[in-house]
Design a protein around this motif. Structure first.
Motif, PDB file in Angstrom:
ATOM      1  N   GLN A   1     -27.478   5.348  78.182  1.00 32.81           N
ATOM      2  CA  GLN A   1     -26.140   6.312  78.088  1.00 32.81           C
ATOM      3  C   GLN A   1     -25.670   6.328  76.554  1.00 32.81           C
ATOM      4  N   VAL A   2     -25.423   7.595  76.091  1.00 37.76           N
ATOM      5  CA  VAL A   2     -25.161   7.033  74.736  1.00 37.76           C
ATOM      6  C   VAL A   2     -23.538   7.205  74.590  1.00 37.76           C
ATOM      7  N   GLN A   3     -22.871   6.244  73.856  1.00 37.14           N
ATOM      8  CA  GLN A   3     -21.613   6.119  73.316  1.00 37.14           C
ATOM      9  C   GLN A   3     -21.404   6.217  71.997  1.00 37.14           C
ATOM     10  N   LEU A   4     -20.258   7.059  71.484  1.00 33.91           N
ATOM     11  CA  LEU A   4     -19.916   6.943  70.072  1.00 33.91           C
ATOM     12  C   LEU A   4     -18.592   6.710  70.091  1.00 33.91           C
ATOM     13  N   VAL A   5     -18.130   5.920  69.240  1.00 34.15           N
ATOM     14  CA  VAL A   5     -16.807   5.374  69.018  1.00 34.15           C
ATOM     15  C   VAL A   5     -16.280   5.403  67.618  1.00 34.15           C
ATOM     16  N   ARG A  25     -24.159   4.031  70.138  1.00 31.86           N
ATOM     17  CA  ARG A  25     -25.028   3.240  70.817  1.00 31.86           C
ATOM     18  C   ARG A  25     -25.767   3.891  71.955  1.00 31.86           C
ATOM     19  N   GLY A  26     -26.939   3.357  72.402  1.00 26.97           N
ATOM     20  CA  GLY A  26     -27.677   3.937  73.423  1.00 26.97           C
ATOM     21  C   GLY A  26     -28.885   4.697  73.088  1.00 26.97           C
ATOM     22  N   ARG A  27     -29.075   4.894  72.063  1.00 29.59           N
ATOM     23  CA  ARG A  27     -30.627   5.787  71.611  1.00 29.59           C
ATOM     24  C   ARG A  27     -30.938   4.882  70.103  1.00 29.59           C
ATOM     25  N   THR A  28     -31.915   5.292  69.808  1.00 29.59           N
ATOM     26  CA  THR A  28     -32.344   4.897  68.187  1.00 29.59           C
ATOM     27  C   THR A  28     -31.803   5.864  67.317  1.00 29.59           C
ATOM     28  N   PHE A  29     -30.548   4.988  66.834  1.00 29.75           N
ATOM     29  CA  PHE A  29     -29.804   5.859  66.052  1.00 29.75           C
ATOM     30  C   PHE A  29     -30.273   6.479  64.864  1.00 29.75           C
ATOM     31  N   SER A  30     -31.478   5.884  64.420  1.00 33.28           N
ATOM     32  CA  SER A  30     -32.028   6.459  62.988  1.00 33.28           C
ATOM     33  C   SER A  30     -33.002   7.861  63.391  1.00 33.28           C
ATOM     34  N   GLY A  31     -33.231   8.089  64.634  1.00 36.81           N
ATOM     35  CA  GLY A  31     -33.948   9.223  64.954  1.00 36.81           C
ATOM     36  C   GLY A  31     -33.203  10.441  65.095  1.00 36.81           C
ATOM     37  N   PHE A  32     -31.755  10.622  64.864  1.00 34.48           N
ATOM     38  CA  PHE A  32     -31.201  11.569  65.136  1.00 34.48           C
ATOM     39  C   PHE A  32     -30.160  12.065  64.160  1.00 34.48           C
ATOM     40  N   ASN A  33     -29.882  13.662  63.930  1.00 33.07           N
ATOM     41  CA  ASN A  33     -28.751  13.793  62.919  1.00 33.07           C
ATOM     42  C   ASN A  33     -27.614  13.461  63.490  1.00 33.07           C
ATOM     43  N   MET A  34     -26.499  13.414  62.550  1.00 27.45           N
ATOM     44  CA  MET A  34     -25.275  13.099  62.922  1.00 27.45           C
ATOM     45  C   MET A  34     -24.287  14.120  62.366  1.00 27.45           C
ATOM     46  N   VAL A 107     -28.151  22.200  65.959  1.00 25.13           N
ATOM     47  CA  VAL A 107     -27.493  23.410  66.337  1.00 25.13           C
ATOM     48  C   VAL A 107     -26.515  22.590  67.535  1.00 25.13           C
ATOM     49  N   TRP A 108     -25.372  22.488  67.026  1.00 25.34           N
ATOM     50  CA  TRP A 108     -24.239  21.730  67.774  1.00 25.34           C
ATOM     51  C   TRP A 108     -23.813  22.644  69.126  1.00 25.34           C
ATOM     52  N   ASP A 109     -23.798  21.779  70.113  1.00 23.19           N
ATOM     53  CA  ASP A 109     -23.148  22.570  71.174  1.00 23.19           C
ATOM     54  C   ASP A 109     -22.701  21.249  72.156  1.00 23.19           C
ATOM     55  N   GLU A 110     -22.107  21.708  73.410  1.00 20.46           N
ATOM     56  CA  GLU A 110     -21.566  20.693  74.353  1.00 20.46           C
ATOM     57  C   GLU A 110     -22.633  19.919  74.797  1.00 20.46           C
ATOM     58  N   SER A 111     -23.866  20.133  74.606  1.00 19.02           N
ATOM     59  CA  SER A 111     -25.145  19.386  75.374  1.00 19.02           C
ATOM     60  C   SER A 111     -25.186  18.093  74.380  1.00 19.02           C
ATOM     61  N   ASP A 112     -24.700  18.145  73.052  1.00 15.97           N
ATOM     62  CA  ASP A 112     -24.844  17.051  72.213  1.00 15.97           C
ATOM     63  C   ASP A 112     -23.980  15.899  72.774  1.00 15.97           C
ATOM     64  N   TYR A 113     -24.113  14.727  71.915  1.00 18.04           N
ATOM     65  CA  TYR A 113     -23.284  13.564  72.417  1.00 18.04           C
ATOM     66  C   TYR A 113     -21.816  13.624  71.764  1.00 18.04           C
ATOM     67  N   TRP A 114     -20.746  13.281  72.189  1.00 16.03           N
ATOM     68  CA  TRP A 114     -19.577  13.405  71.499  1.00 16.03           C
ATOM     69  C   TRP A 114     -18.664  12.289  71.568  1.00 16.03           C
ATOM     70  N   GLY A 115     -18.132  11.821  70.559  1.00 21.15           N
ATOM     71  CA  GLY A 115     -17.199  10.721  70.749  1.00 21.15           C
ATOM     72  C   GLY A 115     -15.757  11.270  71.151  1.00 21.15           C
ATOM     73  N   GLN A 116     -15.005  10.431  71.251  1.00 18.39           N
ATOM     74  CA  GLN A 116     -13.213  10.646  71.914  1.00 18.39           C
ATOM     75  C   GLN A 116     -12.616  11.115  70.703  1.00 18.39           C
ATOM     76  N   GLY A 117     -12.991  10.697  69.507  1.00 19.25           N
ATOM     77  CA  GLY A 117     -12.070  11.063  68.312  1.00 19.25           C
ATOM     78  C   GLY A 117     -11.262  10.182  67.799  1.00 19.25           C
TER      79      GLY A 117
END
Length: 124
Positions: A1-5, A25-34, A107-117
């Motif tokens: 499970q991906v978690q962004l804080v 946390r939860g995936r190989t960070f270096s593999g993905f755009n942020m 291409v950002w959308d709701e299927s991506d992983y989002w933090g609480q802010g």
């Protein structure tokens, strides 16, 4: 499970600076755009900045270009947003996002992983 804080938000005066961070946390960070988005009260969420998986490519909204800098530390699984010359209109909740897929541009959308802010408030 991906978690962004996110962390580092706060109150700052006009013209001041602030750096916010997001640990993933939860995936190989270096593999993905942020990316970073923000949402002010009563407004739509808007794109702020994005950075490619290796940090080699960045993209900014016109409203923050030249004032904000996005960066990442893959060893720490952390993405940063350095905000300088802050304006009252920068006041918003800032959310970090991790691209669900690989490849650039994201291409950002709701299927991506989002933090609480984290809240950023710029006083005039």
């Amino acid at each position: 499970q991906v978690q962004l804080v996110e962390s580092g938000g706060g109150l700052v005066q006009t013209g001041g600076s602030l750096r916010i961070s997001c640990v993933a946390r939860g995936r190989t960070f270096s593999g993905f755009n942020m990316g970073w988005f923000r949402q002010a009260p009563g407004k739509e969420r808007e794109f702020v900045a994005a950075i490619s998986w290796n940090g080699g490519t960045t993209h900014y909204a016109e409203s923050v270009k030249g004032r904000f800098t996005i960066s990442r530390d893959n060893a720490k699984s952390t993405v940063y947003l350095q905000m300088n010359s802050l304006k009252p209109e920068d006041t918003a909740v800032y959310h970090c996002v991790q691209d669900r897929f690989t490849g650039w541009p994201p291409v950002w959308d709701e299927s991506d992983y989002w933090g609480q802010g984290t809240q950023v408030t710029v006083s005039s």
